[in-house]
Design a protein around this motif. Structure first.
Motif, PDB file in Angstrom:
ATOM      1  N   VAL A 131       0.866  -1.180   0.000  1.00  0.00           N
ATOM      2  CA  VAL A 131       0.000   0.000   0.000  1.00  0.00           C
ATOM      3  C   VAL A 131       0.901   1.228   0.000  1.00  0.00           C
ATOM      4  CG1 VAL A 131      -1.767   1.291   1.247  1.00  0.00           C
ATOM      5  CG2 VAL A 131      -1.811  -1.216   1.250  1.00  0.00           C
ATOM      6  N   PRO A 132       0.721   2.142  -0.960  1.00  0.00           N
ATOM      7  CA  PRO A 132       1.575   3.328  -1.001  1.00  0.00           C
ATOM      8  C   PRO A 132       1.451   4.146   0.276  1.00  0.00           C
ATOM      9  CG  PRO A 132       0.283   3.119  -3.018  1.00  0.00           C
ATOM     10  CD  PRO A 132      -0.272   2.125  -2.048  1.00  0.00           C
ATOM     11  N   GLY A 133       2.548   4.800   0.642  1.00  0.00           N
ATOM     12  CA  GLY A 133       2.521   5.625   1.837  1.00  0.00           C
ATOM     13  C   GLY A 133       3.426   6.827   1.751  1.00  0.00           C
ATOM     14  N   HIS A 134       2.948   7.936   2.239  1.00  0.00           N
ATOM     15  CA  HIS A 134       3.722   9.178   2.350  1.00  0.00           C
ATOM     16  C   HIS A 134       2.848  10.158   3.130  1.00  0.00           C
ATOM     17  CE1 HIS A 134       5.226  13.189   1.225  1.00  0.00           C
ATOM     18  NE2 HIS A 134       6.398  12.581   1.140  1.00  0.00           N
ATOM     19  N   ALA A 135       3.496  11.019   3.902  1.00  0.00           N
ATOM     20  CA  ALA A 135       2.743  12.047   4.622  1.00  0.00           C
ATOM     21  C   ALA A 135       3.135  13.421   4.077  1.00  0.00           C
ATOM     22  CB  ALA A 135       3.040  11.978   6.119  1.00  0.00           C
ATOM     23  N   PRO A 136       2.173  14.170   3.484  1.00  0.00           N
ATOM     24  CA  PRO A 136       0.774  13.796   3.313  1.00  0.00           C
ATOM     25  C   PRO A 136       0.565  12.922   2.076  1.00  0.00           C
ATOM     26  CG  PRO A 136       1.134  15.962   2.396  1.00  0.00           C
ATOM     27  CD  PRO A 136       2.459  15.543   2.990  1.00  0.00           C
ATOM     28  N   TRP A 137      -0.635  12.348   1.982  1.00  0.00           N
ATOM     29  CA  TRP A 137      -1.043  11.600   0.798  1.00  0.00           C
ATOM     30  C   TRP A 137      -2.351  12.203   0.318  1.00  0.00           C
ATOM     31  CZ3 TRP A 137       1.582   7.996  -1.934  1.00  0.00           C
ATOM     32  CH2 TRP A 137       0.880   7.322  -2.954  1.00  0.00           C
ATOM     33  N   ALA A 138      -2.374  12.658  -0.920  1.00  0.00           N
ATOM     34  CA  ALA A 138      -3.574  13.346  -1.413  1.00  0.00           C
ATOM     35  C   ALA A 138      -3.549  13.391  -2.931  1.00  0.00           C
ATOM     36  CB  ALA A 138      -3.640  14.762  -0.853  1.00  0.00           C
ATOM     37  N   LEU A 139      -4.721  13.640  -3.515  1.00  0.00           N
ATOM     38  CA  LEU A 139      -4.808  13.874  -4.949  1.00  0.00           C
ATOM     39  C   LEU A 139      -4.337  15.287  -5.272  1.00  0.00           C
ATOM     40  CD1 LEU A 139      -8.229  12.472  -6.248  1.00  0.00           C
ATOM     41  CD2 LEU A 139      -5.958  11.455  -6.424  1.00  0.00           C
ATOM     42  N   ALA A 140      -3.918  15.467  -6.510  1.00  0.00           N
ATOM     43  CA  ALA A 140      -3.629  16.808  -6.990  1.00  0.00           C
ATOM     44  C   ALA A 140      -4.934  17.595  -7.081  1.00  0.00           C
ATOM     45  CB  ALA A 140      -2.969  16.727  -8.366  1.00  0.00           C
ATOM     46  N   PRO A 141      -4.872  18.923  -7.064  1.00  0.00           N
ATOM     47  CA  PRO A 141      -6.104  19.726  -7.221  1.00  0.00           C
ATOM     48  C   PRO A 141      -6.819  19.382  -8.522  1.00  0.00           C
ATOM     49  CG  PRO A 141      -4.265  21.112  -6.548  1.00  0.00           C
ATOM     50  CD  PRO A 141      -3.678  19.763  -6.886  1.00  0.00           C
ATOM     51  N   ASN A 164      -2.612  26.373 -11.575  1.00  0.00           N
ATOM     52  CA  ASN A 164      -1.548  25.682 -10.855  1.00  0.00           C
ATOM     53  C   ASN A 164      -1.386  26.132  -9.400  1.00  0.00           C
ATOM     54  OD1 ASN A 164      -0.121  28.089 -10.768  1.00  0.00           O
ATOM     55  ND2 ASN A 164       1.429  27.484 -12.254  1.00  0.00           N
ATOM     56  N   GLY A 165      -2.405  26.765  -8.860  1.00  0.00           N
ATOM     57  CA  GLY A 165      -2.312  27.228  -7.480  1.00  0.00           C
ATOM     58  C   GLY A 165      -1.555  28.533  -7.347  1.00  0.00           C
ATOM     59  N   ASN A 166      -1.530  29.323  -8.437  1.00  0.00           N
ATOM     60  CA  ASN A 166      -0.840  30.609  -8.480  1.00  0.00           C
ATOM     61  C   ASN A 166       0.658  30.461  -8.220  1.00  0.00           C
ATOM     62  OD1 ASN A 166      -0.893  33.423  -8.954  1.00  0.00           O
ATOM     63  ND2 ASN A 166      -0.911  33.846  -6.752  1.00  0.00           N
TER      64      ASN A 166
END
Length: 219
Positions: A131-141, A164-166
């Motif tokens: 199971v992939p892991g990293h902190a944080p783990w999230a989708l791109a915007p 691109n989030g400015n």
């Protein structure tokens, strides 16, 4: 202490040592496999493009090479068309079904961190070896969703500060070259092919692309 208890303690210690050796060897094997994959699918170093006299053409060539990473499954799965992530080299829909919120996290009660811990975790089972892991783990915007887009479209998307989030190009480079979540793509855990080349090579390609004008392919 009786001879029997001494023998039991010795056997326990020997078992723990064997487990430690097994885990250590497994880690070495996984690391060696990841390194082998990187060698088998290398990126051209930025210096290889210095013979392209036209700066625009060189910039386009640099981004085209870097885009091999951006269009690899390790990146595409976190940049899905919808707010539902995909997984695996085949970009299958994520199981269990998860719809991310605006921040890129799972719904209440099923946050990404429910399954994705701070580091990769082996399952010792098929079909998912880890199971992939990293902190944080999230989708791109959502504005950075690029599954199915051409290299040129991804390039324009990265440069567009409204999407691109400015971020400036320098901040885009920082994200690509230093953000650990991006770096995970080269250490994705057992059962996954890492992104092409190395993280360092990718960062150098992005930097060279920017310094040559950050020009985009036409398609």
């Amino acid at each position: 202490m009786s001879v029997l208890n001494t023998r039991r303690l010795w056997l326990m210690a020997a078992s723990l040592a064997a487990v430690a050796v097994y885990v250590g060897l497994a880690h070495v094997v996984a690391s060696e496999e990841a390194a082998a994959d990187a060698v088998a699918d290398p990126l051209k170093p930025a210096a290889d493009f210095s013979n392209i006299a036209d700066q625009r053409a060189r910039s386009v060539a640099l981004f085209t090479e870097a885009a091999r990473v951006l269009q690899s499954p390790r990146c595409l799965n976190c940049h899905p068309v919808t707010r539902q992530p995909t997984q695996g080299d085949e970009l299958k829909l994520h199981v269990p079904r998860v719809i991310a919120d605006a921040e890129g996290h799972g719904p209440p009660g099923l946050a990404c961190s429910t399954c994705h811990q701070v580091e990769n975790a082996r399952t010792f089972a098929d079909p998912i070896a880890s199971v992939p892991g990293h902190a944080p783990w999230a989708l791109a915007p959502a504005s950075m969703a690029w599954q199915g887009l051409s290299i040129g479209e991804i390039c324009a998307q990265l440069k567009d500060r409204k999407r691109n989030g400015n971020r400036t190009l320098e901040q885009i480079h920082h994200h690509m070259a230093e953000d650990g979540l991006v770096g995970w793509a080269w250490h994705p855990g057992e059962g996954r092919k890492p992104a092409p080349g190395t993280w360092e090579q990718f960062g150098e390609l992005i930097h060279a692309w920017i310094t040559t004008g950050a020009h985009c392919p036409s398609s």
